[in-house]
Design a protein around this motif. Sequence first.
Motif, PDB file in Angstrom:
ATOM      1  N   ILE A 149      16.320 -31.735 -15.668  1.00 17.95           N
ATOM      2  CA  ILE A 149      15.998 -32.202 -17.017  1.00 17.95           C
ATOM      3  C   ILE A 149      17.013 -33.242 -17.480  1.00 17.95           C
ATOM      4  N   ILE A 150      16.501 -34.369 -17.967  1.00 18.49           N
ATOM      5  CA  ILE A 150      17.312 -35.320 -18.736  1.00 18.49           C
ATOM      6  C   ILE A 150      17.154 -34.903 -20.192  1.00 18.49           C
ATOM      7  N   ALA A 183      25.128 -34.644 -18.826  1.00 16.33           N
ATOM      8  CA  ALA A 183      24.675 -34.341 -17.465  1.00 16.33           C
ATOM      9  C   ALA A 183      23.287 -33.714 -17.532  1.00 16.33           C
ATOM     10  N   THR A 184      22.604 -33.659 -16.398  1.00 16.15           N
ATOM     11  CA  THR A 184      21.271 -33.053 -16.390  1.00 16.15           C
ATOM     12  C   THR A 184      21.379 -31.531 -16.501  1.00 16.15           C
ATOM     13  N   THR A 185      20.262 -30.912 -16.859  1.00 10.41           N
ATOM     14  CA  THR A 185      20.193 -29.454 -16.941  1.00 10.41           C
ATOM     15  C   THR A 185      18.938 -28.993 -16.191  1.00 10.41           C
ATOM     16  N   THR A 186      18.631 -27.692 -16.333  1.00  7.22           N
ATOM     17  CA  THR A 186      17.499 -27.102 -15.608  1.00  7.22           C
ATOM     18  C   THR A 186      16.601 -26.314 -16.570  1.00  7.22           C
ATOM     19  N   ILE A 187      15.457 -25.859 -16.039  1.00 13.26           N
ATOM     20  CA  ILE A 187      14.563 -25.012 -16.840  1.00 13.26           C
ATOM     21  C   ILE A 187      15.269 -23.694 -17.208  1.00 13.26           C
ATOM     22  N   ALA A 188      16.101 -23.186 -16.296  1.00  6.07           N
ATOM     23  CA  ALA A 188      16.863 -21.965 -16.617  1.00  6.07           C
ATOM     24  C   ALA A 188      17.762 -22.207 -17.828  1.00  6.07           C
ATOM     25  N   ASP A 189      18.364 -23.387 -17.893  1.00  3.86           N
ATOM     26  CA  ASP A 189      19.194 -23.740 -19.063  1.00  3.86           C
ATOM     27  C   ASP A 189      18.342 -23.803 -20.333  1.00  3.86           C
ATOM     28  N   MET A 190      17.114 -24.312 -20.200  1.00  7.60           N
ATOM     29  CA  MET A 190      16.238 -24.425 -21.372  1.00  7.60           C
ATOM     30  C   MET A 190      15.838 -23.045 -21.880  1.00  7.60           C
ATOM     31  N   LYS A 191      15.651 -22.099 -20.952  1.00 10.37           N
ATOM     32  CA  LYS A 191      15.351 -20.714 -21.367  1.00 10.37           C
ATOM     33  C   LYS A 191      16.532 -20.134 -22.140  1.00 10.37           C
TER      34      LYS A 191
END
Length: 306
Positions: A232-233, A239-247
Amino acid sequence: MRRLMMLGALVSLGLLSMKVAAYQQRPAAPMVVELEEVRANLYMGKGGGGNSAVFVGSDGVTVVDTKNPGWGTPLLEKIKSVTDKPIVRIINTHTHGDHVSGNVDFPATVDIVAQENTAANMKEMRPRTGVAATPGPNIFQRNEGRGLPKRTFKDTMTIGTGADQIDLYYFGRAHTGGDAFVVFPALRAMHSGDAFHTRDLPIMDTNNGGSGVEYSATLAKAAAALTNVDVIINGHNPATTTIADMKIQSEFIAEFVKFVQDAKRAGRTVDDVVATWATPAKYVGYAAANAERVAADAQVIWDETM
Ligand SMILES: [Zn+2]
């Protein structure tokens, strides 16, 4: 509280104009956009407001979000350093000035796509919740409507096919009432706009259709639906992140909303929330609570809670 916030906004505006005056006496800082490769043909554009995504397709370049006023041209210049393909479209994730103002610097032929509520918001460019309105015409009015969206979608839209495909989604109210999630399925990548801006309390901009109470569920819905995204931008994370971070961000917001609602139901005040809320330690990498943001968000949730 509202009055206090308004006073706060006026004071910050005053300080800002003093800062601007001081700044103008010095030579202008160079306006340089940094492009960081996230995947082959996909870059994160940093500096000058919200992060941009630059996606190089076979028919040309798609730019997601165009930064603060004056930053469209430096962004276009920087894109030339990675491709000589023409810019074919802009996608705006939401209405805020640090994501859309550079639109006016792009060629008039460029297609511009946004969620339908964002397209309506961009005609008005209302200040976000808690900020005083700037008098006079907005940036698009000053440019005779140049830079406003030409095409809109409600829930989903697909542009292009195969390696060029871009999928747009709207999952409900969050940062604003028109937050687009922009997915590049061939790269398993996404720009999440400011719906997931960074690891911190987000702005909950009810002036532009956003919601505090609905925010967490909207992010959870996006995280559950977008199983084809690995990277994810974000609107503002370096820095980029992930769907786990979004959760985790969705859970963090839910925890804050519950804290505010419990305070209201217990007969306490927004000031009590500001005095007692601290970022729980389990949210690793999260910013410490900022009193101004906590107060603004708590007020939004307060007003949305019966
Ligand atoms: Zn924003």
